[in-house]
Design an enzyme around this catalytic site. Structure first.
Site, mmCIF file in Angstrom:
data_model
loop_
_atom_site.group_PDB
_atom_site.id
_atom_site.type_symbol
_atom_site.label_atom_id
_atom_site.label_comp_id
_atom_site.label_asym_id
_atom_site.label_seq_id
_atom_site.Cartn_x
_atom_site.Cartn_y
_atom_site.Cartn_z
ATOM 1 N N ARG A 143 28.943 39.372 41.077
ATOM 2 C CA ARG A 143 29.491 38.021 41.148
ATOM 3 C C ARG A 143 29.173 37.262 39.870
ATOM 4 O O ARG A 143 28.436 36.285 39.879
ATOM 5 C CB ARG A 143 28.982 37.337 42.390
ATOM 6 N N GLN A 148 35.249 37.210 38.445
ATOM 7 C CA GLN A 148 35.717 36.367 39.553
ATOM 8 C C GLN A 148 37.083 36.796 40.085
ATOM 9 O O GLN A 148 37.327 36.763 41.283
ATOM 10 C CB GLN A 148 35.756 34.904 39.124
ATOM 11 N N ASP A 151 36.773 39.503 42.771
ATOM 12 C CA ASP A 151 35.821 39.267 43.851
ATOM 13 C C ASP A 151 36.523 39.344 45.210
ATOM 14 O O ASP A 151 36.871 38.329 45.827
ATOM 15 C CB ASP A 151 35.156 37.902 43.636
ATOM 16 N N SER A 154 34.849 37.617 48.306
ATOM 17 C CA SER A 154 35.148 36.189 48.458
ATOM 18 C C SER A 154 36.550 35.990 49.019
ATOM 19 O O SER A 154 36.775 35.109 49.847
ATOM 20 C CB SER A 154 35.031 35.461 47.112
ATOM 21 N N TYR A 250 22.061 34.776 46.339
ATOM 22 C CA TYR A 250 22.144 35.239 47.725
ATOM 23 C C TYR A 250 20.890 34.857 48.492
ATOM 24 O O TYR A 250 19.803 34.763 47.906
ATOM 25 C CB TYR A 250 22.279 36.761 47.781
#
Ligand code: NAD
Length: 400
Positions: A143, A148, A151, A154, A250
């Site tokens: 990440r 991005q 991802d 997500s 995280y």
């Protein structure tokens, strides 16, 4: 030592035949309830522009409302012969991890890219390892800003968070918004969202758009600002300055005492909730238990819990993956694949993520895998008969 960190060449090229283009293959997904497809026609256009062929199994896009003709128009070839497709695949792009038979039918230099569940079911990748395949897991895409567009976690969490609210709204015996009518006032629904990561924040935004009063809870203090910015109340628990997140942003596993403080707060707020949506995860671990039996017993009749952590054990002690559980008028659902119930947009987002990743693997119409690339290397699970990801190797040694 099979799973020790191997020496991986910085780059290698495929042995694609000179006169033939490299084949990117898309199969029809056949897991129960799966309606997504790994590549949508819009992405096919972009991929064929990289001077490679895209070959799609007939009917692969139907669940996502895309016909074989849509794929042909985008520049793909269509095939009904699954075995021939597999034998010709240089890169197999999937949503779910392929079956053992599919892994076995691929040629040794083939690359597989998809959600491979490398951390929670690492042993299921043994056939890929035995076949010498190069596998990339979308779950392992780091990440970082540069990644991005790739991802996929997500993307799917966004869809799941949205759909969880829609599911909750359709389950409860009341409406979401505040209504002031000639027949009196209808109070807004109360929604409690546990875990304010990607899925949780999307759930908060969706519930707010439908007019609910929303509360959010997370162990990461940084989540508080995001929850509030969406118009929800952030529930704070005093964790005594405990470290709750790692360098990657995280959550970390908490002590039992800290977990209990969170559970007590949740039980208190669940009493007035019409919908509780739980999304809490700690990467590579069993989902944290947040909603106890006592908390469910304290909830209102007609309320519902949607547990999005069902695939990793659930955040509610009573959840059963993909089953409906009733307790004193409270309904508990733990759907493990909500993105598949929104197949058009879930496929569209996933397909774009996968296409961005393929852009890193293909150069001048050929495979050019640079293991030193800071996205490609960390996403690789197996290569040349070895597990090259240390987290996966560690997960494998704990299940052996
Ligand atoms: P996730 O699916 O691993 O977990 C969901 C949420 O559960 C997280 O917010 C986590 O803090 C929370 N959680 C874990 N244990 C909990 C507990 N005991 N009680 C309550 N909540 C608990 O996380 P995710 O949604 O994939 O994202 C996690 C983080 O990564 C977030 O900070 C997110 O903003 C960040 N992120 C960054 C990028 C990027 O920079 N490209 C992309 C996506 C996500």
């Amino acid at each position: 030592m099979l799973y020790s960190r191997p020496v991986v060449p910085a780059s290698f090229k495929s042995v694609a035949l000179v006169e033939e283009k490299m084949n990117i293959v898309v199969l029809r997904e056949n897991a129960p309830g799966e309606a997504r497809v790994a590549l949508m026609p819009d992405s096919v256009k972009k991929i064929v522009a990289l001077k490679v062929s895209v070959v799609v199994e007939s009917g692969a896009g139907l669940g996502a409302a895309r016909t074989d003709d849509d794929y042909r128009e985008a520049g793909a070839e269509i095939s009904c012969d699954r075995n021939a497709l597999l034998a010709a695949a240089d890169v197999l792009v999937t949503v779910n991890r392929p079956s053992d038979e599919v892994f076995a039918a691929l040629k040794k230099v083939a690359v597989v890219l998809g959600f491979l569940r490398p951390l929670d079911e690492p042993q299921a990748l043994e056939p890929a390892l035995a076949g010498g395949l190069t596998t990339f897991a979308m779950e392992l895409v780091p990440r970082i800003t540069r990644a991005q567009a790739m991802d996929a976690l997500s993307s799917m969490a966004t869809v799941a968070g949205y759909k969880a609210v829609i599911l909750g709204a359709s389950q409860i015996p009341r409406m979401f918004p505040l209504l002031m009518t000639a027949a009196g006032t209808v109070p807004p629904a109360r929604v409690l969202i546990l875990g304010a990561g990607v899925a949780g924040l999307q759930a908060i935004a969706t519930a707010r758009r439908l007019g609910a009063v929303v509360e959010g809870y997370d162990v990461r203090a940084a989540a508080g600002e995001q929850v509030r910015s969406l118009g929800a109340t952030f529930l704070e628990v005093d964790l005594g300055g405990l470290k709750t997140e790692d360098a990657g942003g995280y959550a970390v596993e908490l002590s039992e005492e800290a977990m209990q403080r969170g559970r007590d707060l949740i039980a208190e707020h669940a009493k007035t909730a019409d919908v509780v949506i739980t999304t809490a995860q700690v990467p590579g671990r069993k989902a944290p238990l947040l909603v106890t039996e006592e908390a469910v017993n304290g909830m209102k009749r007609g309320s519902v819990i949607i547990d999005l952590a069902g695939a990793t054990g659930g955040n509610c002690v009573l959840s059963k993956a993909d089953e409906t559980v009733e307790r004193n008028g409270v309904t508990i659902l733990a759907p493990t694949n909500l993105p598949a119930t929104v197949p058009v947009h879930a496929s569209q987002l996933y397909s774009r993520n996968v296409t961005a990743f393929l852009g890193l693997l293909i150069k001048d119409g050929e495979l050019n895998i640079d293991m030193n690339d800071d996205v490609v290397g960390p996403s690789c699970v197996t290569h040349q008969g070895q597990v090259v990801n240390q987290r996966v190797a560690a997960a494998l040694s704990t299940v052996a």
